[in-house]
Design a protein around this motif. Structure first.
Motif, PDB file in Angstrom:
ATOM      1  N   MET A  50      30.404 -50.748   4.668  1.00  0.00           N
ATOM      2  CA  MET A  50      31.729 -49.975   4.604  1.00  0.00           C
ATOM      3  C   MET A  50      31.877 -49.364   3.346  1.00  0.00           C
ATOM      4  N   LYS A  51      31.393 -50.169   2.183  1.00  0.00           N
ATOM      5  CA  LYS A  51      31.828 -50.054   0.845  1.00  0.00           C
ATOM      6  C   LYS A  51      31.013 -48.553   0.533  1.00  0.00           C
ATOM      7  N   PRO A  52      29.956 -48.168   0.825  1.00  0.00           N
ATOM      8  CA  PRO A  52      29.565 -46.823   0.453  1.00  0.00           C
ATOM      9  C   PRO A  52      30.379 -45.623   0.998  1.00  0.00           C
ATOM     10  N   PHE A  53      30.840 -45.880   2.010  1.00  0.00           N
ATOM     11  CA  PHE A  53      31.526 -44.900   2.729  1.00  0.00           C
ATOM     12  C   PHE A  53      33.217 -44.733   1.980  1.00  0.00           C
ATOM     13  N   ILE A  54      33.500 -45.740   1.616  1.00  0.00           N
ATOM     14  CA  ILE A  54      34.894 -45.795   0.926  1.00  0.00           C
ATOM     15  C   ILE A  54      34.686 -44.848  -0.273  1.00  0.00           C
ATOM     16  N   THR A  55      33.411 -45.298  -1.171  1.00  0.00           N
ATOM     17  CA  THR A  55      33.201 -44.643  -2.384  1.00  0.00           C
ATOM     18  C   THR A  55      33.092 -43.322  -2.305  1.00  0.00           C
TER      19      THR A  55
ATOM     20  N   VAL B   3      34.264 -41.175   0.127  1.00  0.00           N
ATOM     21  CA  VAL B   3      35.596 -40.439   0.370  1.00  0.00           C
ATOM     22  C   VAL B   3      36.368 -40.269  -0.917  1.00  0.00           C
ATOM     23  N   ILE B   4      36.242 -41.470  -1.901  1.00  0.00           N
ATOM     24  CA  ILE B   4      36.892 -41.576  -2.958  1.00  0.00           C
ATOM     25  C   ILE B   4      36.335 -40.301  -3.885  1.00  0.00           C
ATOM     26  N   PHE B   5      35.272 -40.287  -3.884  1.00  0.00           N
ATOM     27  CA  PHE B   5      34.649 -38.959  -4.819  1.00  0.00           C
ATOM     28  C   PHE B   5      35.019 -37.812  -4.148  1.00  0.00           C
ATOM     29  N   LEU B   6      34.913 -37.603  -2.895  1.00  0.00           N
ATOM     30  CA  LEU B   6      35.395 -36.474  -2.178  1.00  0.00           C
ATOM     31  C   LEU B   6      37.176 -35.914  -2.611  1.00  0.00           C
ATOM     32  N   ALA B   7      37.755 -37.166  -2.404  1.00  0.00           N
ATOM     33  CA  ALA B   7      39.074 -36.795  -2.507  1.00  0.00           C
ATOM     34  C   ALA B   7      39.557 -36.432  -3.988  1.00  0.00           C
ATOM     35  N   ALA B   8      38.728 -37.348  -4.963  1.00  0.00           N
ATOM     36  CA  ALA B   8      39.136 -36.762  -6.327  1.00  0.00           C
ATOM     37  C   ALA B   8      38.639 -35.299  -6.633  1.00  0.00           C
ATOM     38  N   GLY B   9      37.511 -35.153  -6.235  1.00  0.00           N
ATOM     39  CA  GLY B   9      36.947 -33.931  -6.299  1.00  0.00           C
ATOM     40  C   GLY B   9      37.789 -32.760  -5.947  1.00  0.00           C
ATOM     41  N   ALA B  10      38.281 -32.980  -4.750  1.00  0.00           N
ATOM     42  CA  ALA B  10      39.081 -31.970  -3.907  1.00  0.00           C
ATOM     43  C   ALA B  10      40.251 -31.837  -4.776  1.00  0.00           C
TER      44      ALA B  10
ATOM     45  N   ILE C  66      33.906 -30.102 -12.867  1.00  0.00           N
ATOM     46  CA  ILE C  66      33.912 -31.620 -12.529  1.00  0.00           C
ATOM     47  C   ILE C  66      34.126 -32.004 -11.086  1.00  0.00           C
ATOM     48  N   GLY C  67      35.025 -31.345 -10.683  1.00  0.00           N
ATOM     49  CA  GLY C  67      35.838 -31.703  -9.257  1.00  0.00           C
ATOM     50  C   GLY C  67      34.720 -31.201  -8.358  1.00  0.00           C
ATOM     51  N   ALA C  68      34.158 -30.251  -8.439  1.00  0.00           N
ATOM     52  CA  ALA C  68      33.011 -29.901  -7.595  1.00  0.00           C
ATOM     53  C   ALA C  68      31.870 -30.571  -7.611  1.00  0.00           C
ATOM     54  N   LYS C  69      31.346 -31.180  -8.721  1.00  0.00           N
ATOM     55  CA  LYS C  69      30.302 -32.020  -8.822  1.00  0.00           C
ATOM     56  C   LYS C  69      30.684 -33.379  -8.276  1.00  0.00           C
ATOM     57  N   LEU C  70      31.877 -33.789  -8.253  1.00  0.00           N
ATOM     58  CA  LEU C  70      32.345 -35.219  -7.471  1.00  0.00           C
ATOM     59  C   LEU C  70      32.380 -34.884  -6.103  1.00  0.00           C
ATOM     60  N   MET C  71      32.693 -33.915  -5.794  1.00  0.00           N
ATOM     61  CA  MET C  71      32.573 -33.609  -4.350  1.00  0.00           C
ATOM     62  C   MET C  71      31.063 -33.803  -4.022  1.00  0.00           C
ATOM     63  N   GLU C  72      30.259 -33.076  -4.806  1.00  0.00           N
ATOM     64  CA  GLU C  72      28.786 -32.995  -4.220  1.00  0.00           C
ATOM     65  C   GLU C  72      28.331 -34.619  -4.233  1.00  0.00           C
ATOM     66  N   ILE C  73      28.735 -35.192  -5.062  1.00  0.00           N
ATOM     67  CA  ILE C  73      28.270 -36.793  -5.285  1.00  0.00           C
ATOM     68  C   ILE C  73      28.767 -37.242  -3.961  1.00  0.00           C
TER      69      ILE C  73
ATOM     70  N   LEU D 290      29.540 -35.971  -0.953  1.00  0.00           N
ATOM     71  CA  LEU D 290      28.820 -35.703   0.174  1.00  0.00           C
ATOM     72  C   LEU D 290      27.252 -35.927   0.229  1.00  0.00           C
ATOM     73  N   ALA D 291      26.670 -36.431  -1.023  1.00  0.00           N
ATOM     74  CA  ALA D 291      25.500 -36.617  -0.863  1.00  0.00           C
ATOM     75  C   ALA D 291      25.283 -38.219  -0.525  1.00  0.00           C
ATOM     76  N   GLU D 292      26.400 -39.270  -0.766  1.00  0.00           N
ATOM     77  CA  GLU D 292      26.633 -40.405  -0.421  1.00  0.00           C
ATOM     78  C   GLU D 292      26.934 -40.259   1.163  1.00  0.00           C
ATOM     79  N   LEU D 293      27.622 -39.610   1.553  1.00  0.00           N
ATOM     80  CA  LEU D 293      27.792 -39.805   3.119  1.00  0.00           C
ATOM     81  C   LEU D 293      26.703 -39.300   3.803  1.00  0.00           C
ATOM     82  N   ARG D 294      25.715 -38.184   3.296  1.00  0.00           N
ATOM     83  CA  ARG D 294      24.377 -38.028   3.953  1.00  0.00           C
ATOM     84  C   ARG D 294      23.597 -38.999   4.000  1.00  0.00           C
ATOM     85  N   GLU D 295      23.583 -39.885   2.876  1.00  0.00           N
ATOM     86  CA  GLU D 295      22.681 -40.991   2.640  1.00  0.00           C
ATOM     87  C   GLU D 295      22.980 -42.080   3.667  1.00  0.00           C
TER      88      GLU D 295
END
Length: 110
Positions: free
Chosen positions: A1-6, A8-15, A75-82, A84-89
Motif C-alpha cells: 500500500m505504501k507505493p500507492f500512497i507515495t 498519489v502524494i506525488f500526483l497531488a503535489a504536482g497537480a 517541477i510540478g509536471a515532473k512530480l506528476m510524471e514520477i 504516474l511512473a510509480e502507479l504504472r510500476e
C-alpha cells in the motif's frame, strides 16, 4: 500500500504546483502594465520627456515572475510524471504477481 500512497502524494503535489503556476501566469498575463514618464538626456537634443512608456521596473519584475512560474510548473509536471511512473510500476508488479499466482508459481520480488 505504501507505493500507492507515495504515487498519489506525488500526483497531488504536482497537480497543485501546475495549477498554481497556470493560474498565476494567467493573472500575470491579464494584469495591466502601469505607464510612466521617462526623462532622457540626449547630447544633441538636451533633456527629453517620453510619456506613456511601460514601467521598466514592473516589466522586469513581470519577467522574473514569469520565469519563476515556469520553473514551478515544470517541477510540478515532473512530480506528476514520477507519480504516474510509480502507479504504472505498481500495476505492473500486481499483474505479474497475479499471473504467477494464477499458474501456481511462487513469485519472488528481488
Amino acid at each position: 500500500m505504501k507505493p500507492f500512497i507515495t504515487a498519489v502524494i506525488f500526483l497531488a503535489a504536482g497537480a497543485v504546483l501546475v495549477v498554481f503556476a497556470v493560474v498565476n501566469a494567467l493573472l500575470l498575463y491579464t494584469a495591466g502594465v502601469p505607464k510612466t514618464t521617462l526623462n532622457v538626456t540626449a547630447p544633441v537634443l538636451g533633456q527629453l520627456k517620453i510619456q506613456g512608456v511601460p514601467d521598466p521596473y514592473y516589466l522586469g519584475i513581470g519577467v522574473v515572475r514569469g520565469v519563476v512560474l515556469l520553473v514551478i510548473g515544470l517541477i510540478g509536471a515532473k512530480l506528476m510524471e514520477i507519480g504516474l511512473a510509480e502507479l504504472r510500476e505498481r500495476r505492473r508488479e500486481e499483474a505479474v504477481r497475479r499471473y504467477y499466482e494464477q499458474y501456481g508459481y511462487q513469485y519472488q520480488q528481488y
